[in-house]
Design an enzyme around this catalytic site. Structure first.
Site, mmCIF file in Angstrom:
data_model
loop_
_atom_site.group_PDB
_atom_site.id
_atom_site.type_symbol
_atom_site.label_atom_id
_atom_site.label_comp_id
_atom_site.label_asym_id
_atom_site.label_seq_id
_atom_site.Cartn_x
_atom_site.Cartn_y
_atom_site.Cartn_z
ATOM 1 N N HIS A 188 0.856 -1.190 0.000
ATOM 2 C CA HIS A 188 0.000 0.000 0.000
ATOM 3 C C HIS A 188 0.888 1.234 0.000
ATOM 4 O O HIS A 188 1.829 1.324 0.793
ATOM 5 C CB HIS A 188 -0.911 0.022 1.236
ATOM 6 C CG HIS A 188 -1.739 1.269 1.290
ATOM 7 N ND1 HIS A 188 -2.913 1.398 0.582
ATOM 8 C CD2 HIS A 188 -1.547 2.446 1.918
ATOM 9 C CE1 HIS A 188 -3.409 2.610 0.781
ATOM 10 N NE2 HIS A 188 -2.595 3.266 1.593
ATOM 11 N N ASP A 246 -15.439 2.710 7.666
ATOM 12 C CA ASP A 246 -14.342 3.593 7.252
ATOM 13 C C ASP A 246 -14.753 4.432 6.056
ATOM 14 O O ASP A 246 -14.413 5.615 5.975
ATOM 15 C CB ASP A 246 -13.088 2.789 6.915
ATOM 16 C CG ASP A 246 -12.010 3.730 6.388
ATOM 17 O OD1 ASP A 246 -11.516 4.538 7.193
ATOM 18 O OD2 ASP A 246 -11.710 3.704 5.188
ATOM 19 N N ARG A 271 -14.603 12.897 7.287
ATOM 20 C CA ARG A 271 -13.313 13.542 7.621
ATOM 21 C C ARG A 271 -12.869 14.468 6.501
ATOM 22 O O ARG A 271 -12.317 15.532 6.738
ATOM 23 C CB ARG A 271 -12.248 12.462 7.875
ATOM 24 C CG ARG A 271 -12.467 11.725 9.191
ATOM 25 C CD ARG A 271 -11.587 10.472 9.279
ATOM 26 N NE ARG A 271 -10.194 10.783 9.107
ATOM 27 C CZ ARG A 271 -9.311 9.954 8.525
ATOM 28 N NH1 ARG A 271 -9.686 8.771 8.072
ATOM 29 N NH2 ARG A 271 -8.065 10.306 8.414
ATOM 30 N N SER A 280 -7.662 3.757 9.285
ATOM 31 C CA SER A 280 -8.422 3.743 8.030
ATOM 32 C C SER A 280 -7.716 2.862 7.000
ATOM 33 O O SER A 280 -8.328 1.969 6.390
ATOM 34 C CB SER A 280 -8.550 5.191 7.529
ATOM 35 O OG SER A 280 -9.007 5.233 6.210
HETATM 36 N N1 URA Z 1 -6.103 7.007 2.892
HETATM 37 C C1 URA Z 1 -7.053 6.300 3.546
HETATM 38 O O1 URA Z 1 -7.489 5.261 3.084
HETATM 39 N N2 URA Z 1 -7.490 6.779 4.729
HETATM 40 C C2 URA Z 1 -7.031 7.922 5.290
HETATM 41 O O2 URA Z 1 -7.459 8.273 6.359
HETATM 42 C C3 URA Z 1 -6.054 8.645 4.587
HETATM 43 C C4 URA Z 1 -5.610 8.156 3.394
#
Ligand code: URA
Length: 428
Positions: A85, A166, A173, A188
């Site tokens: 990731h 999420d 957010r 997240s």
């Molecule tokens: N990428 C995500 O998946 N979540 C976050 O909070 C920030 C970046």
């Protein structure tokens, strides 16, 4: 506190207290079911941003996010699973050559990816530039592709049932100034990666002007939090901290980045993209417990074979011509000297304003739009030579892109020294 209600949970965190496991489980579950209102969850996110969360709270929050949906399980696959990731950067096309390369080394790569928002591009947007390629797959099809030794890698969209809490919280957010909280970012990202069912994970945490985190200290804190979450959940996790002051490679834009990735798979491509692809591949292969050098699989064409198979398995035509933008414009160097600065954020904004990215979720992106860079830091340039070629279907976008690039470039009479290191640290 005994009663479980949103106001009490918010005020505990607002006043600097630690949330209990029961409070975290309750508030995430109630939010998922619509019993905690968006404004209450936004207030809690702001309290967490200011007050932080302990390691225990962050781990519990992550577990509650995972429990809001379903968790995939690939433990019965005949090959070890490993994923990567990246926290996102400009010109970051590394997943494209990396996933088939690691599959060619004998691992299964189950990558659930996203679309881009703002100045960083999304892997799915890049792959969708390939005619016919489909991001949506069933779990059964994912499993078939991962099991097939000739393919072994899948890059697809996360289904609605993967950490749905999420998804909703991230949307809140995004519009309430609460993205920049390390425990919320870590939980997240890791809730989605843990729910995806990979046994091992390599994180590429970007640092610099074009990254989400501008300082090495911030990136190290995020990387440490994510490595701890992965390990606590039984996922073998390491993180590399890598530079994102300058874009990766020589292209930023969807089809342009696919073409550059294919060059890497064919044994060419820009040195920084090759270096980061091989560095991450070596980490992934080691985490998967395999003993192969990815450089061999790149050199002998196995990685390219897996790329072609991976694209075909998702409906794409690996030999089809990639989309090309209808208009181009060349930006030339104003003075002669050495290129000392090529700011990733400026290039990202230019590519985005040309149509390669989106400002709002759900907007369409232009497959052919973006920026080609003809010089990178350390290169000598002569006044009048092309520095960038801009690509777009909407030529009215050129002026904004040129403005973004004007502040992104530094040409000096004398070089300031070699371009900086790509890998800045390793956690785990
Ligand atoms: N990428 C995500 O998946 N979540 C976050 O909070 C920030 C970046």
């Amino acid at each position: 506190m005994t009663a479980l209600d949103a106001v009490s949970v918010i005020t505990v965190k607002r006043d600097g207290g630690e949330l209990s496991d029961a409070q975290i489980d309750w508030v995430v579950d109630a939010f998922t079911k619509g019993n905690v209102a968006d404004e209450q969850m936004s207030a809690l996110a702001m309290a967490i941003l200011w007050r932080g969360m302990s390691r225990r709270e962050t781990a519990r929050w992550t577990a509650a996010m995972i429990a809001s949906g379903s968790r995939m399980d690939f433990t019965d696959l005949p090959r070890p699973t490993v994923d990567k990731h990246s926290t996102g950067g400009v010109g970051d096309k590394i997943t494209l050559p990396l996933a088939p390369l690691v599959a060619a080394c004998g691992a299964a790569v189950p990558q659930l990816s996203g679309r881009g928002l703002g100045h960083t591009g999304g892997t799915l947007d890049k792959l969708e530039a390939i005619p016919g390629w489909q991001a949506d797959l069933t779990v059964t099809r994912m499993r078939e592709i991962l099991t097939d030794p000739a393919i072994g890698a899948v890059v697809c969209a996360a289904g609605a049932d993967l950490a749905p809490a999420d998804k909703r919280l991230y949307a809140l957010r995004d519009v309430t100034g609460t993205v920049e909280s390390i425990p919320l970012i870590a939980s997240s990202i890791m809730s989605k990666k843990i729910a995806e069912g990979t046994a091992a994970l390599v994180l590429d945490v970007k640092v610099g002007s074009g990254a989400f985190l501008k300082t090495l200290d911030g990136a190290r804190e995020l990387a440490t939090a994510m490595v701890e979450l992965g390990r606590d959940a039984g996922v073998q996790t390491v993180a590399l901290l890598t530079a994102m002051d300058t874009p990766l490679g020589r292209t930023a834009g969807n089809a342009l980045e696919v073409a550059e990735s294919v060059e890497v798979l064919a044994g060419g491509g820009p040195a920084d993209v090759v270096e980061l692809t091989l560095t991450l591949a070596r980490e992934m292969v080691a985490q998967a417990g395999l003993h192969t050098d990815p450089a061999d699989a790149l050199a002998d064409g196995r990685a390219m074979d897996h790329w072609r198979a991976m694209i075909s398995a998702q409906g794409g035509e690996p030999d089809a011509a990639l989309p090309v933008a209808r208009h181009t414009e060349i930006v030339r160097a104003e003075t002669s000297g050495v290129l000392t600065r090529l700011d990733a954020m400026g290039v990202g904004i230019a590519a985005w304003s040309l149509g390669a990215g989106r400002a709002r979720q759900g907007e369409r992106v232009q497959a052919g739009a973006g920026v080609e860079m003809h010089a990178k830091p350390g290169d000598s340039v002569v006044a009048g030579q092309p520095l960038f070629t801009l690509h777009t279907d909407t030529p009215e976008a050129f002026s904004r892109a040129i403005e973004a690039l004007a502040g992104a470039v530094g040409v000096e009479g004398a070089p300031e020294g070699k371009p900086g290191e790509l890998v800045l640290g390793r956690i785990g």
